[in-house]
Structures are given as C-alpha cells and as structure tokens.
Design an enzyme around this catalytic site. Structure first.
Site, PDB file in Angstrom:
ATOM      1  N   GLU A  71       9.032  19.265 -10.459  1.00  0.00           N
ATOM      2  CA  GLU A  71      10.339  18.590 -10.425  1.00  0.00           C
ATOM      3  C   GLU A  71      10.232  17.315 -10.972  1.00  0.00           C
ATOM      4  O   GLU A  71       9.478  16.274 -10.425  1.00  0.00           O
ATOM      5  CB  GLU A  71      10.741  18.492  -8.921  1.00  0.00           C
ATOM      6  CG  GLU A  71      11.079  19.591  -8.136  1.00  0.00           C
ATOM      7  CD  GLU A  71      11.960  19.554  -6.999  1.00  0.00           C
ATOM      8  OE1 GLU A  71      13.020  20.079  -6.975  1.00  0.00           O
ATOM      9  OE2 GLU A  71      11.561  18.652  -5.937  1.00  0.00           O
ATOM     10  N   ASN A  77      17.495  23.625  -1.099  1.00  0.00           N
ATOM     11  CA  ASN A  77      16.877  22.227  -0.331  1.00  0.00           C
ATOM     12  C   ASN A  77      18.161  21.443   0.210  1.00  0.00           C
ATOM     13  O   ASN A  77      18.705  20.905  -0.885  1.00  0.00           O
ATOM     14  CB  ASN A  77      15.979  21.513  -1.032  1.00  0.00           C
ATOM     15  CG  ASN A  77      15.799  20.159  -0.342  1.00  0.00           C
ATOM     16  OD1 ASN A  77      15.929  19.873   0.760  1.00  0.00           O
ATOM     17  ND2 ASN A  77      15.329  19.066  -1.182  1.00  0.00           N
ATOM     18  N   TRP A  78      18.860  21.644   1.357  1.00  0.00           N
ATOM     19  CA  TRP A  78      19.950  20.913   1.711  1.00  0.00           C
ATOM     20  C   TRP A  78      19.877  19.758   1.986  1.00  0.00           C
ATOM     21  O   TRP A  78      20.794  18.858   2.262  1.00  0.00           O
ATOM     22  CB  TRP A  78      20.614  21.685   2.995  1.00  0.00           C
ATOM     23  CG  TRP A  78      20.957  22.935   3.135  1.00  0.00           C
ATOM     24  CD1 TRP A  78      21.050  23.817   1.839  1.00  0.00           C
ATOM     25  CD2 TRP A  78      21.495  23.923   4.077  1.00  0.00           C
ATOM     26  NE1 TRP A  78      21.382  25.397   2.090  1.00  0.00           N
ATOM     27  CE2 TRP A  78      21.635  25.222   3.597  1.00  0.00           C
ATOM     28  CE3 TRP A  78      21.724  23.524   5.194  1.00  0.00           C
ATOM     29  CZ2 TRP A  78      22.302  26.222   3.971  1.00  0.00           C
ATOM     30  CZ3 TRP A  78      22.250  24.780   5.934  1.00  0.00           C
ATOM     31  CH2 TRP A  78      22.420  25.986   5.208  1.00  0.00           C
ATOM     32  N   LYS A  79      18.720  18.912   2.093  1.00  0.00           N
ATOM     33  CA  LYS A  79      18.187  17.670   2.004  1.00  0.00           C
ATOM     34  C   LYS A  79      18.973  17.035   3.625  1.00  0.00           C
ATOM     35  O   LYS A  79      19.008  17.941   4.322  1.00  0.00           O
ATOM     36  CB  LYS A  79      18.861  16.718   1.080  1.00  0.00           C
ATOM     37  CG  LYS A  79      17.977  17.302  -0.255  1.00  0.00           C
ATOM     38  CD  LYS A  79      18.332  16.239  -1.543  1.00  0.00           C
ATOM     39  CE  LYS A  79      18.131  16.875  -2.851  1.00  0.00           C
ATOM     40  NZ  LYS A  79      17.658  16.096  -3.851  1.00  0.00           N
ATOM     41  N   SER A 118      18.038  19.141 -10.851  1.00  0.00           N
ATOM     42  CA  SER A 118      19.526  19.345 -11.125  1.00  0.00           C
ATOM     43  C   SER A 118      19.910  20.871 -12.042  1.00  0.00           C
ATOM     44  O   SER A 118      20.400  20.946 -12.925  1.00  0.00           O
ATOM     45  CB  SER A 118      19.880  18.223 -12.385  1.00  0.00           C
ATOM     46  OG  SER A 118      19.926  17.149 -11.789  1.00  0.00           O
ATOM     47  N   GLY A 141      18.729  21.597  -5.141  1.00  0.00           N
ATOM     48  CA  GLY A 141      19.057  20.661  -4.291  1.00  0.00           C
ATOM     49  C   GLY A 141      20.617  20.878  -4.087  1.00  0.00           C
ATOM     50  O   GLY A 141      21.127  21.546  -3.589  1.00  0.00           O
ATOM     51  N   GLY A 142      21.510  19.750  -4.858  1.00  0.00           N
ATOM     52  CA  GLY A 142      22.847  19.577  -4.879  1.00  0.00           C
ATOM     53  C   GLY A 142      23.461  21.082  -4.882  1.00  0.00           C
ATOM     54  O   GLY A 142      24.419  21.395  -3.839  1.00  0.00           O
TER      55      GLY A 142
HETATM   56  C1  PEP Z   1      15.626  18.899  -4.732  1.00  0.00           C
HETATM   57  O1  PEP Z   1      16.006  18.507  -3.966  1.00  0.00           O
HETATM   58  O2  PEP Z   1      14.349  18.988  -5.079  1.00  0.00           O
HETATM   59  C2  PEP Z   1      16.339  18.839  -6.309  1.00  0.00           C
HETATM   60  C3  PEP Z   1      15.821  19.280  -7.388  1.00  0.00           C
HETATM   61  O3  PEP Z   1      17.631  18.668  -6.146  1.00  0.00           O
HETATM   62  P1  PEP Z   1      18.869  18.405  -7.240  1.00  0.00           P
HETATM   63  O4  PEP Z   1      18.740  20.183  -7.547  1.00  0.00           O
HETATM   64  O5  PEP Z   1      20.075  18.038  -6.585  1.00  0.00           O
HETATM   65  O6  PEP Z   1      18.361  17.667  -8.536  1.00  0.00           O
END
Ligand code: PEP
Length: 265
Positions: free
Chosen positions: A181, A9-11, A226, A247-248
């Site tokens: 999540e 997920n690139w947000k 994370s 995500g990140g």
């Molecule tokens: C997400 O965007 O759903 C997510 C879990 O982000 P991150 O991995 O940055 O916590």
C-alpha cells in the site's frame, strides 16, 4: 489459499446498525454461497460481533484492524489475538500505514504482533509501503536505474525483512499475506500506475523467494490504495497482484460488491 482475496477495511467508521446493514447488504448482493474469491470484512472492534452476525452462514471472513502483542494482562485499551479469535476473527491487519505513521508503530512492535497472532491461529495481513517523500527522493536523487530501484525498494525491504526474518516457511505461506500500500495512494484518490504496481509487486515476490526459497512464491501479495470500481480491472490485470485491500470503497455495499465481482471472475 489459492483464491484471490478482497479485504474491506472499514477503518474508524460505522455504528452498530449501519454495520449490520452494510454487512447484510454485501451478503445479499453476493449470495451466501459466493466463493469465487475470498472476502474479508474488517470493521472496528465495537461492531465485530454485529458483523459476525451479519455475515453468518456466508463464506465471508471476519478480520480486525489491529491486535496487541501480548496474550492478556495489564494493557489498558488493547485487544489480544485470543480475544479476536473469540470474537469470530480469523484475520488481523498488522502494520497498516495509518498505524505506522499516525500512531507511531515501529517495525519491532509490528513483528511482535505478527508473531503472536500467527502463533494463536490468526492469519495476518502485513501492510508495507513507501511514503511520497521516499518515492520522490528515489526518483530525484538517483543517477541511474539501479540506484533508483534500490532507493525505492529500500523501505519495503526493511519493513518485510524486519517483520518476517527467520520465520518458518510453512507459517509464511499459510498464515501471512502481504499488502503493498503506497502511503501516498491511501485515501487520497491518487492511483499507482500499473507499471509502478508491477515494479513493487515483482520486487516483493523476488524478496520473498530469496528469504523463503521453498514457499515464498506462494505468499499472496495484495495491492491497496484508492482501489475503486473504476480501476479494479486494471489493477487486477497487473502481474503478481493476488487481490486488493480496499478502504473507502468498502463502505458502499454496491461498490464493494462490484469490486469483489471484478476480482472473483
Ligand atoms: C486502506 O485502508 O488500506 C486503504 C487502501 O484505503 P483506501 O482504499 O481508502 O485508499
């Protein structure tokens, strides 16, 4: 859908050139015919087309971060399921915690989006998870283990029941993936422990089989929050974890590649 799943997920990140470069780099690192696990890239709307080109010829799927609950019409700023399919998406994330908590999406809106998406042919990743306050309250206020579990599971149960009640079993198993999540672990660098993940994933599996006795067992349950190269092996070794929502770390080709390789073994 028996393969493990890795969703990036690139947000709200990346411009066109960066998106082309990142998607191309992921394909080069993996190889076009990589299929040890299913990979889905979920970029912002503005670069869907660019990423579609970047992954063309590979087994990577394209997804959207959101979708609206109507087919078309006077809904300025929204994007419909048929538009996403037309843009090359086969997946949509629905109910991400950033949409629930920042944008204020309700369970009712999330259900509407999910129903319309699957009826149009999109597969849906339904995100659920408790906040830090809900988790702390469950630990602080409960007098015994069963009350603690009941309090802890309650937000997840509500989110899943409100989204999926009365759905057809076939649709559940073929078109829907659940992503657990914990809100407190998203983008914070905080990690859920293996036993915390096992406890919630086990509960989600129990709930799904209770709601859908025939096929609830075959629904994939992802973990997100994370996820990094340093914790992916531990997370994937937990029972009932069928993949990850990243995500990140999905913004770095090298890290995302290493995560994928750890899942698709
Ligand atoms: C997400 O965007 O759903 C997510 C879990 O982000 P991150 O991995 O940055 O916590």
């Amino acid at each position: 859908m028996d393969k493990k799943l890795v969703v990036g997920n690139w947000k709200m990140n990346l411009l066109r050139e960066e998106a082309l470069e990142l998607s191309g780099a992921i394909v080069s690192l993996l190889g076009e015919d990589y299929d040890a696990c299913q990979v889905v890239l979920v970029p912002p709307y503005t670069v869907l087309d660019v990423v579609r080109r970047g992954i063309s010829g590979s087994n990577i799927d394209l997804g959207a971060q959101n979708v609206f609950s109507r087919m078309s019409g006077a809904f300025t700023g929204e994007v419909s399921a048929p538009m996403l399919l037309d843009a090359g998406c086969s997946w949509a994330i629905v109910g991400h915690s950033e949409r629930r908590h920042i944008i204020g999406e309700t369970d009712e809106q999330i259900r509407e989006k999910l129903l319309l998406s699957i009826s149009c042919g999109l597969k849906v990743i339904l995100c659920v998870g408790e906040t830090e306050v809900q988790r702390e309250e469950a630990i602080r206020e409960s007098e015994d283990i069963s009350t603690r579990k009941e309090m802890l599971f309650s937000p997840i149960k509500t989110q899943i029941k409100n989204a999926l009640h009365d759905l057809d079993e076939e649709r559940i198993s073929e078109d829907i993936v659940i992503a657990y999540e914990p809100v407190w672990a998203i983008g914070t660098g905080k990690n859920a422990t293996s036993s915390e993940i096992a406890e919630i994933h086990g509960y989600i599996r129990e709930l799904l089989t209770e709601m859908f006795p025939r096929l609830g067992d075959s629904v994939k349950i992802l973990y997100g929050g994370s996820v990094k190269t340093g914790n992916i092996k531990r997370i994937m070794s937990v029972d009932e974890v069928d993949g990850v929502l990243v995500g990140g770390e999905s913004l770095s080709a090298d890290s995302f590649f290493r995560i994928i390789k750890s899942v698709g073994v």
